[in-house]
Design a protein around this motif. Structure first.
Motif, PDB file in Angstrom:
ATOM      1  N   ARG A   1      -6.106  12.744  12.420  1.00  0.00           N
ATOM      2  CA  ARG A   1      -5.781  13.234  11.134  1.00  0.00           C
ATOM      3  C   ARG A   1      -4.570  12.132  10.553  1.00  0.00           C
ATOM      4  N   ALA A   2      -3.998  11.525  11.244  1.00  0.00           N
ATOM      5  CA  ALA A   2      -2.896  10.652  11.001  1.00  0.00           C
ATOM      6  C   ALA A   2      -3.493   9.297  10.338  1.00  0.00           C
ATOM      7  N   LEU A   3      -4.336   9.035  10.957  1.00  0.00           N
ATOM      8  CA  LEU A   3      -5.382   7.905  10.570  1.00  0.00           C
ATOM      9  C   LEU A   3      -5.858   8.150   9.241  1.00  0.00           C
ATOM     10  N   ALA A   4      -6.562   9.254   8.927  1.00  0.00           N
ATOM     11  CA  ALA A   4      -7.120   9.680   7.778  1.00  0.00           C
ATOM     12  C   ALA A   4      -6.349   9.641   6.580  1.00  0.00           C
ATOM     13  N   THR A   5      -4.956  10.320   7.048  1.00  0.00           N
ATOM     14  CA  THR A   5      -4.132  10.549   6.234  1.00  0.00           C
ATOM     15  C   THR A   5      -3.670   8.916   5.466  1.00  0.00           C
ATOM     16  N   LEU A   6      -3.463   8.060   6.304  1.00  0.00           N
ATOM     17  CA  LEU A   6      -3.063   6.780   5.971  1.00  0.00           C
ATOM     18  C   LEU A   6      -4.085   6.172   5.276  1.00  0.00           C
ATOM     19  N   ASP A   7      -5.350   6.379   5.497  1.00  0.00           N
ATOM     20  CA  ASP A   7      -6.429   5.730   4.953  1.00  0.00           C
ATOM     21  C   ASP A   7      -6.766   6.252   3.643  1.00  0.00           C
ATOM     22  N   GLN A   8      -6.156   7.509   2.906  1.00  0.00           N
ATOM     23  CA  GLN A   8      -6.222   8.000   1.665  1.00  0.00           C
ATOM     24  C   GLN A   8      -5.578   7.011   0.814  1.00  0.00           C
ATOM     25  N   GLN A   9      -4.587   6.253   1.433  1.00  0.00           N
ATOM     26  CA  GLN A   9      -3.710   5.408   0.392  1.00  0.00           C
ATOM     27  C   GLN A   9      -4.532   4.132   0.169  1.00  0.00           C
ATOM     28  N   GLN A  10      -3.760   3.517  -0.875  1.00  0.00           N
ATOM     29  CA  GLN A  10      -4.423   2.087  -1.126  1.00  0.00           C
ATOM     30  C   GLN A  10      -3.753   1.172  -0.546  1.00  0.00           C
TER      31      GLN A  10
ATOM     32  N   GLY B   1       0.617  -1.170   0.009  1.00  0.00           N
ATOM     33  CA  GLY B   1      -0.105  -0.067   0.011  1.00  0.00           C
ATOM     34  C   GLY B   1       0.689   1.063  -0.119  1.00  0.00           C
ATOM     35  N   PHE B   2       0.062   2.398   0.519  1.00  0.00           N
ATOM     36  CA  PHE B   2       0.915   3.784   0.519  1.00  0.00           C
ATOM     37  C   PHE B   2       1.177   3.818  -0.837  1.00  0.00           C
ATOM     38  N   ALA B   3       0.414   3.512  -1.821  1.00  0.00           N
ATOM     39  CA  ALA B   3       0.442   3.484  -3.166  1.00  0.00           C
ATOM     40  C   ALA B   3      -0.027   4.717  -3.935  1.00  0.00           C
TER      41      ALA B   3
END
Length: 509
Positions: A352-361, A21-23
């Motif tokens: 906010r950090a969780l939401a940022t990570l959740d924006q990644q695939q 992820g984090f792609a």
């Protein structure tokens, strides 16, 4: 696994490095979009010579693709099998940007290949053009192409193998390697079944013969060539096959011209960890954050609001991919800080950090390179592994490269299910005439620095410039005036340093 994403734009090729992820476009591509990989006939090159090329015919027209606006496109017809033209032909997509200088300034064409195997030169042309110095653009038509089996040139559209790892706890590595082996075998067999008239003919020897036809087609008596990563294998084989047809050859982040599968997989397999080490030396705070994050995730995976999970394997892969270039240092630091806050933070900052990570695939499994990556490599390099040998070498890589050895070990399995007859590139030869400028990075995350010196030992009429840092294919991408000026002077006037030299890092002092 594909490649890591960085802020520059020319492809990075060679090692399979894509986290689950984090792609965003596939973390790990050194210039964003290219795929990655591995690398890797003698009968036609007994004396290092080959028959002169028959010129292809190129009818240049304005490119119709929106992304290629302002460029000229053409199609070159080449035989699938140079020994037996009755087997049919390939249509190669070629793109050109005319020299910007006066007719008197123009030297000829600069051919470029970004590597892979599997990277599209045509798709990358706009990015590469934007990076070229004015002096190069004035003097040369810039020409690149999609090699046979790639993208617009009968490109293979094949699924990759896949493997999974437990989020926490011990790993049954015997089961993981068996999963890699079986999955890649099935993917390669399906690819060959879907593309039976393509996969036997896409080895580097044939690509080199295509390149010589393209050289003749643009009217150049001699080739001026710039290759990066696997593209340096194309250059080296060309120089061996057509030694008298080279004007200048710039090879950036070269592969070993004498490698077999064992040396390729094991030497390149530790390169990402070497690059991460340089990053941690330069940014010790990030080392501490990394250690804390990986330790925490090894005990409990991080569950995001969407339900997706982030594991310590993901973080290890992302870090290895991000620092493929110094341009990715900031992104790697930010990602580690965000993940640390998502694990150990509180309140709004953690949300906010969780939401940022959740924006990644975040994908459920890790892909293994296949398609052109696998078939070109397995045509070029005839060595094959037993299952026992694969498992032993994979264990060695995991021990020597604890951050990302689990991912780079996939190169050991590329030839599973590949039943085409190898067309091996020549190795263990000596060329004392072809002029080359070779550029390598000391902590290159994809191609070992030692491969640059191996290339120089094979091609004795060469000079090596060493860049101190992690940048893969650092020419015109690292911001180093030292490198860019040397490369430009060589391409334009064929002047090189009197002896091998080095350029300092442009970010870390």
């Amino acid at each position: 696994m594909t490649t890591p994403t960085t802020a520059s734009s020319i492809p990075a090729t060679h090692l399979p490095m894509n986290p689950r992820g984090f792609a965003s476009e596939g973390i790990g591509n050194m210039w964003r979009r290219a795929a990655m990989v591995c690398a890797a006939s003698v009968s036609a090159m007994v004396s290092g010579l080959a028959p002169a090329a028959s010129a292809a015919t190129l009818d240049w027209q304005p490119c119709r693709e929106k992304a290629l606006k302002g460029l000229q496109c053409a199609t070159a017809t080449v035989p699938k099998d140079y020994a037996d033209p009755s087997k049919g032909s390939f249509e190669l997509a070629v793109v050109r940007a005319k020299a910007t200088g006066t007719p008197g300034q123009r030297i000829g064409s600069l051919f470029f290949n970004p590597g892979g195997p599997g990277a599209s030169g045509v798709s990358l042309a706009p990015d590469v053009l934007a990076a070229l110095p004015k002096a190069v653009r004035q003097r040369f038509d810039f020409v690149t192409w999609d090699p046979r089996g790639v993208a617009r040139s009968s490109g293979l559209e094949c699924d990759n193998g896949q493997y999974t790892l437990p989020a926490t706890g011990p790993v049954d590595w015997t089961a993981v390697t068996e999963q890699m082996r079986a999955s890649e075998k099935a993917a390669n067999e399906a690819c060959a079944q879907t593309n039976p008239d393509v996969v036997p003919y896409i080895g580097t020897n044939n690509t080199v013969r295509d390149l010589d036809r393209l050289r003749a087609a643009v009217g150049d008596d001699k080739l001026t060539y710039w290759g990066t990563s696997y593209g340096t294998r194309i250059g080296a084989v060309y120089a061996h096959m057509f030694p008298k047809n080279v004007r200048a050859m710039l090879l950036s982040s070269p592969v070993d011209p004498n490698a077999d599968w064992t040396s390729f997989a094991t030497e390149a397999g530790v390169s990402p960890d070497n690059a991460v080490g340089f990053f941690f030396e330069a940014f010790p705070k990030s080392r501490k954050t990394y250690t804390r994050v990986v330790k925490g995730l090894s005990t409990a995976a991080l569950t995001l609001p969407s339900g997706a999970q982030v594991t310590h394997w993901d973080i290890q892969a992302i870090v290895a991919n991000s620092v493929i270039s110094q341009n990715g240092y900031s992104a790697a630091s930010d990602m580690l800080s965000t993940t640390d806050t998502a694990i150990n933070g509180k309140g709004k900052a953690r949300r906010r950090a969780l939401a940022t990570l959740d924006q990644q695939q975040w994908l459920p499994s890790y892909p293994i390179n296949g398609g052109a990556t696998a078939f070109v490599g397995c045509l070029d390099l005839p060595e094959r592994f037993t299952a026992e040998r694969q498992d032993a070498l994979a264990a060695r890589l995991r021990a020597q490269a604890p951050i990302f050895g689990f991912g780079t070990s996939q190169a050991l399995f590329y030839c599973e299910g590949v039943n085409v007859t190898p067309d091996p590139v020549a190795t263990d030869y000596l060329n004392t005439s072809t002029p080359m400028l070779i550029i390598g990075s000391t902590r290159d995350a994809l191609t070992n620095y030692e491969w640059a010196t191996d290339m120089a030992r094979t091609f004795r009429n060469s000079r090596v410039i060493t860049y101190v840092g992690t940048v893969h294919t650092p020419v015109f991408t690292s911001g180093s005036a030292c490198l860019d000026n040397a490369a430009t002077e060589y391409l334009v006037s064929r002047k090189r340093p009197r002896v091998d030299t080095s350029c300092r890092n442009t970010v870390v002092r």
